[in-house]
Design an enzyme around this catalytic site. Structure first.
Site: not given
Length: 223
Positions: A46, A51, A98, A182
């Site tokens: 991720h 993040y 990603r 999603g």
């Protein structure tokens, strides 16, 4: 931030030491190993949505003056080291990553050289022969075209604001090998059946996101 016991204040962030960075890379490696041992087919790293990995990419979060900050090469170093470590541990064919170039979640700003950073990052990651790169689009079509050109593996593209009539267009046009969805799939357990029947789609209940009960998770109606 969201926690199992409800919303909590976000702790004041601090910069990792170089030693902590090296340990964190190994933590990613260990987590990937555990995932495979637990039965997962692969791991998606991720590097998106503000993040930790994207915090290293973004000049608004990364103010380091050592080998992990400043230049494009330095800001990309953490992401590349993690990808290398995981690919070594579980195999490049089981490893995807990603990104969300240009996202501004939680104050993230990758700076004026953000697009060039991703061109460098994709070029370097292509050398690792990972299973795929997964991009959450933020509207930079020129960058998407360059990523498609620079990345020789499978490319997955997610467009959060993709209208229904454009479903499948990126694959048809050759921009992506796969399209990711999603919220549409969360809210529509029979997503494919609805597409084939040209049936209406349920709308996702945002108030139920990030934990809770079956409400907004497993209770959406089928046709």
């Amino acid at each position: 931030m969201f926690t199992a016991t409800g919303m909590q204040d976000i702790p004041t962030p601090r910069a990792l030491s170089v030693e902590e960075i090296h340990q964190t890379v190994q933590d990613f490696r260990h987590a990937a190993k555990c995932a495979i041992e637990a039965g997962a087919d692969g791991v998606e790293i991720h590097g998106a949505n503000a993040y930790l990995i994207q915090q290293f990419l973004a000049t608004s979060a990364n103010t380091r003056t050592d080998a992990y900050g400043g230049s494009i090469e330095n800001r990309a170093r953490f992401a590349i080291e993690i990808a290398k470590a995981i690919a070594e541990e579980i195999g490049a064919d089981r490893t995807g990553i990603r990104f969300s170039p240009g996202t501004t979640l939680w104050g993230i700003d990758e700076g004026a050289d953000g697009p060039e950073l991703y061109r460098y990052l994709i070029t370097e990651l292509d050398k690792l022969h990972l299973s795929y790169v997964h991009i959450m689009d933020q509207g930079n079509e020129a960058l998407l075209g360059d990523i498609r050109r620079l990345w020789t593996g499978k490319l997955i593209l997610n467009r959060p604001s993709r209208p229904r009539e454009n479903i499948g267009a990126d694959v048809t046009n050759g921009l992506a090998d796969m399209e990711a969805y999603g919220q549409m799939i969360l809210a529509n357990p029979d997503f494919l059946a609805r597409l084939k029947a040209d049936a209406p789609l349920n709308n996702a209940d945002h108030s139920s996101f990030f934990g809770g009960s079956e409400a907004g998770y497993t209770d959406y109606p089928t046709l």
